[in-house]
Design a protein around this motif. Structure first.
Motif, short mmCIF file in Angstrom:
data_model
loop_
_atom_site.label_atom_id
_atom_site.label_comp_id
_atom_site.label_asym_id
_atom_site.label_seq_id
_atom_site.Cartn_x
_atom_site.Cartn_y
_atom_site.Cartn_z
N GLY A 51 13.86 -3.69 13.59
CA GLY A 51 14.98 -2.77 13.48
C GLY A 51 15.25 -2.22 12.10
O GLY A 51 16.21 -1.49 11.90
N GLU A 52 14.44 -2.56 11.12
CA GLU A 52 14.65 -2.05 9.76
C GLU A 52 13.89 -0.74 9.57
O GLU A 52 12.74 -0.62 9.95
CB GLU A 52 14.18 -3.07 8.71
N ALA A 53 14.56 0.22 8.95
CA ALA A 53 13.94 1.51 8.69
C ALA A 53 13.17 1.52 7.37
O ALA A 53 12.32 2.37 7.16
CB ALA A 53 15.01 2.60 8.67
N SER A 54 13.47 0.57 6.51
CA SER A 54 12.87 0.52 5.18
C SER A 54 12.33 -0.89 4.92
O SER A 54 12.79 -1.87 5.51
CB SER A 54 13.93 0.86 4.14
N ILE A 116 2.81 -6.74 -1.77
CA ILE A 116 2.48 -5.64 -0.86
C ILE A 116 3.75 -5.01 -0.29
O ILE A 116 3.87 -3.78 -0.21
CB ILE A 116 1.53 -6.13 0.26
N LEU A 117 4.73 -5.84 0.08
CA LEU A 117 6.01 -5.31 0.56
C LEU A 117 6.70 -4.50 -0.55
O LEU A 117 7.32 -3.46 -0.27
CB LEU A 117 6.93 -6.44 1.02
N LEU A 118 6.60 -4.96 -1.78
CA LEU A 118 7.19 -4.23 -2.89
C LEU A 118 6.53 -2.87 -3.07
O LEU A 118 7.21 -1.88 -3.40
CB LEU A 118 7.09 -5.07 -4.17
N LEU A 119 5.23 -2.80 -2.85
CA LEU A 119 4.54 -1.50 -2.90
C LEU A 119 5.12 -0.54 -1.86
O LEU A 119 5.29 0.65 -2.13
CB LEU A 119 3.04 -1.67 -2.68
N GLY A 120 5.42 -1.06 -0.67
CA GLY A 120 6.04 -0.23 0.34
C GLY A 120 7.47 0.14 -0.01
O GLY A 120 7.90 1.28 0.18
N ALA A 121 8.21 -0.81 -0.54
CA ALA A 121 9.62 -0.56 -0.89
C ALA A 121 9.75 0.48 -1.98
O ALA A 121 10.70 1.27 -1.99
CB ALA A 121 10.28 -1.87 -1.31
N THR A 122 8.79 0.51 -2.90
CA THR A 122 8.82 1.49 -4.00
C THR A 122 8.09 2.78 -3.65
O THR A 122 7.90 3.63 -4.51
CB THR A 122 8.22 0.87 -5.28
N ARG A 123 7.69 2.90 -2.41
CA ARG A 123 7.02 4.10 -1.89
C ARG A 123 5.62 4.33 -2.46
O ARG A 123 5.10 5.44 -2.38
CB ARG A 123 7.88 5.35 -2.09
N ALA A 124 5.01 3.31 -3.02
CA ALA A 124 3.63 3.43 -3.46
C ALA A 124 2.71 3.53 -2.25
O ALA A 124 1.67 4.19 -2.30
CB ALA A 124 3.23 2.26 -4.34
N ILE A 125 3.10 2.86 -1.16
CA ILE A 125 2.40 2.99 0.12
C ILE A 125 3.47 3.13 1.21
O ILE A 125 4.64 2.81 1.00
CB ILE A 125 1.45 1.80 0.42
N ASP A 126 3.05 3.58 2.37
CA ASP A 126 3.95 3.77 3.50
C ASP A 126 4.54 2.43 3.97
O ASP A 126 3.87 1.39 3.89
CB ASP A 126 3.16 4.41 4.65
N ASP A 127 5.79 2.44 4.45
CA ASP A 127 6.46 1.22 4.89
C ASP A 127 5.67 0.48 5.96
O ASP A 127 5.47 -0.73 5.86
CB ASP A 127 7.85 1.55 5.44
N ALA A 128 5.24 1.19 6.98
CA ALA A 128 4.51 0.55 8.08
C ALA A 128 3.20 -0.05 7.57
O ALA A 128 2.83 -1.17 7.95
CB ALA A 128 4.25 1.53 9.21
N LEU A 129 2.53 0.69 6.71
CA LEU A 129 1.28 0.18 6.13
C LEU A 129 1.55 -1.08 5.31
O LEU A 129 0.78 -2.05 5.37
CB LEU A 129 0.62 1.26 5.26
N ALA A 130 2.66 -1.09 4.57
CA ALA A 130 3.00 -2.27 3.77
C ALA A 130 3.24 -3.48 4.67
O ALA A 130 2.75 -4.58 4.37
CB ALA A 130 4.24 -1.98 2.92
#
Length: 182
Positions: A51-54, A116-130
């Motif tokens: 249920g999290e969008a980010s 890896i989650l931090l990479l997604g959180a900072t938009r370095a990679i897509d959230d789903a990919l992270a």
């Protein structure tokens, strides 16, 4: 005064620099705590991402949970070791130090998935990919831990591979849960 056995000092990593480094790797990275930590992180990613969008809230929930579990593990290990451990009388400081060293794998096992989650959180990679990459990284880490554990025990290479696959299977189960839940 009780005389210490030589193997006790080797267990604590005293001796040459190479022996101390090898002991640190064995006692911190290739432990049941490290395996448990990877499984814990993977499970938290599955649960926290529902249920999290980010990825930001997932990152913070996983980090917080790992720190709490690690602190509880250090405390429990200190209490369990204080007094008597392997026929050695341990004071509170020694029990804490041994528990801290032993529990390090639980804390460090979260580093790669959290990065890896931090990479997604900072938009370095897509959230789903992270999220998916962090889960698959857990599978790889579990496989490596299983492989090394079987190798250290002197198992033949086919059993080392079986050990790696069996250990990695816990991570695959978490991925199956994520696919099922989401």
């Amino acid at each position: 005064m009780q005389r210490e056995r030589p193997e006790a000092s080797r267990r604590r990593g005293e001796g040459s620099g190479n022996e101390a480094a090898a002991f640190l790797v064995r006692s911190a990275f290739i432990t049941e705590e490290a395996v448990y930590g990877v499984i814990l992180v993977s499970g938290m990613i599955v649960v926290a991402s529902a249920g999290e969008a980010s990825v930001w809230p997932v990152f913070w929930k996983v980090l917080g949970t790992v720190i709490v579990f690690w602190a509880a593990h250090v405390y429990a290990g200190t209490v369990a070791r204080h007094g008597l451990d392997d026929d050695e009388d341990l004071g509170l400081r020694e029990a804490f130090s041994a528990s801290l060293r032993r529990s390090l794998g639980l804390l460090l096992s979260a580093f790669i998935p959290l990065f890896i989650l931090l990479l997604g959180a900072t938009r370095a990679i897509d959230d789903a990919l992270a999220l998916w990459t962090a889960l698959w990284a857990g599978v790889v880490v579990l496989a490596v831990l299983g492989f090394i554990a079987f190798r250290r025990r002197g198992a033949a290479w086919p059993m080392q591979v079986v050990g790696a696959l069996a250990t990695a299977a816990f991570g695959v189960v978490m991925i199956g849960l994520k696919a099922f839940i989401h």
